[in-house]
Design a protein around this motif. Sequence first.
Motif, mmCIF file in Angstrom:
data_model
loop_
_atom_site.group_PDB
_atom_site.id
_atom_site.type_symbol
_atom_site.label_atom_id
_atom_site.label_comp_id
_atom_site.label_asym_id
_atom_site.label_seq_id
_atom_site.Cartn_x
_atom_site.Cartn_y
_atom_site.Cartn_z
ATOM 1 N N ILE A 67 37.362 66.744 -26.300
ATOM 2 C CA ILE A 67 35.950 67.118 -26.257
ATOM 3 C C ILE A 67 35.198 66.255 -27.259
ATOM 4 N N SER A 68 34.112 65.658 -26.800
ATOM 5 C CA SER A 68 33.283 64.845 -27.695
ATOM 6 C C SER A 68 31.809 65.123 -27.392
ATOM 7 N N PRO A 69 30.961 65.056 -28.399
ATOM 8 C CA PRO A 69 29.535 65.283 -28.156
ATOM 9 C C PRO A 69 28.975 64.194 -27.247
ATOM 10 N N HIS A 70 28.036 64.582 -26.398
ATOM 11 C CA HIS A 70 27.419 63.617 -25.491
ATOM 12 C C HIS A 70 26.531 62.677 -26.293
ATOM 13 N N ALA A 71 26.483 61.412 -25.915
ATOM 14 C CA ALA A 71 25.749 60.408 -26.687
ATOM 15 C C ALA A 71 24.239 60.610 -26.634
ATOM 16 N N GLU A 72 23.703 61.145 -25.520
ATOM 17 C CA GLU A 72 22.258 61.208 -25.354
ATOM 18 C C GLU A 72 21.639 62.542 -25.756
ATOM 19 N N THR A 73 22.390 63.610 -25.690
ATOM 20 C CA THR A 73 21.829 64.922 -26.038
ATOM 21 C C THR A 73 22.856 65.740 -26.805
ATOM 22 N N ALA A 74 22.378 66.516 -27.732
ATOM 23 C CA ALA A 74 23.268 67.337 -28.555
ATOM 24 C C ALA A 74 23.626 68.649 -27.866
ATOM 25 N N GLU A 75 23.040 68.924 -26.721
ATOM 26 C CA GLU A 75 23.300 70.178 -26.015
ATOM 27 C C GLU A 75 24.499 70.107 -25.068
ATOM 28 N N LEU A 76 25.022 68.911 -24.857
ATOM 29 C CA LEU A 76 26.136 68.732 -23.933
ATOM 30 C C LEU A 76 27.357 68.153 -24.634
ATOM 31 N N ALA A 77 28.498 68.517 -24.115
ATOM 32 C CA ALA A 77 29.755 67.946 -24.589
ATOM 33 C C ALA A 77 30.431 67.249 -23.411
ATOM 34 N N SER A 78 31.055 66.138 -23.692
ATOM 35 C CA SER A 78 31.810 65.410 -22.678
ATOM 36 C C SER A 78 33.270 65.872 -22.768
ATOM 37 N N VAL A 79 33.782 66.391 -21.664
ATOM 38 C CA VAL A 79 35.151 66.903 -21.624
ATOM 39 C C VAL A 79 35.983 65.974 -20.761
ATOM 40 N N GLU A 80 37.112 65.578 -21.298
ATOM 41 C CA GLU A 80 38.066 64.754 -20.542
ATOM 42 C C GLU A 80 39.401 65.484 -20.506
ATOM 43 N N VAL A 81 39.850 65.827 -19.311
ATOM 44 C CA VAL A 81 41.123 66.528 -19.140
ATOM 45 C C VAL A 81 42.113 65.548 -18.528
ATOM 46 N N ARG A 82 43.247 65.383 -19.179
ATOM 47 C CA ARG A 82 44.289 64.467 -18.707
ATOM 48 C C ARG A 82 45.532 65.281 -18.354
ATOM 49 N N VAL A 83 46.037 65.038 -17.163
ATOM 50 C CA VAL A 83 47.243 65.732 -16.690
ATOM 51 C C VAL A 83 48.315 64.684 -16.437
ATOM 52 N N ARG A 84 49.491 64.882 -17.040
ATOM 53 C CA ARG A 84 50.637 63.984 -16.849
ATOM 54 C C ARG A 84 51.781 64.771 -16.233
ATOM 55 N N TRP A 85 52.488 64.110 -15.320
ATOM 56 C CA TRP A 85 53.666 64.732 -14.720
ATOM 57 C C TRP A 85 54.623 63.649 -14.289
#
Length: 149
Positions: free
Chosen positions: A112-130
């Motif tokens: 989870i990282s804060p969005h670059a343009e607005t402080a109200e959004l977070a950028s979520v990246e989910v990685r699945v390995r199998w």
Amino acid sequence: MLLSTESAECACRFLRRKTRGDMRGFFLVEVLVLSFLVLGCAASAAVYRALAQNRAATGAELTAAYLAQEQIARIETQSGAYLRAHTDLPWLGAGESPVEKNGGQFEVTSVISPHAETAELASVEVRVRWRTGERSRETTYRKLVPYRD
């Protein structure tokens, strides 16, 4: 109805000649037919094996997509304070990571990282390995999530 011995001997000679003559050419035809049957069975087995592998790989990809969607949905329900306090999230669903589903083990990680343009959004990246057989696979899903305060 009785047959004379002479006509019975003629019939036997005719059958013997006929079977001897047929056996010479018929053996080659038998071998050819049997060869084609064996080749057909081998080809069917190869096609069946390839289809089974494809089915397993597709099932694993669908399971990974389902787990990523579940993780994103669980992240969306978290409070803004919790999301701001964490950058890496483990699997939030039932059980522990690696998640065991549909006969496979799936490792789910989230960043989870804060969005670059607005402080109200977070950028979520989910990685699945199998891992399927000898190959290791990975897929990544991204979504913007609002901070809920």
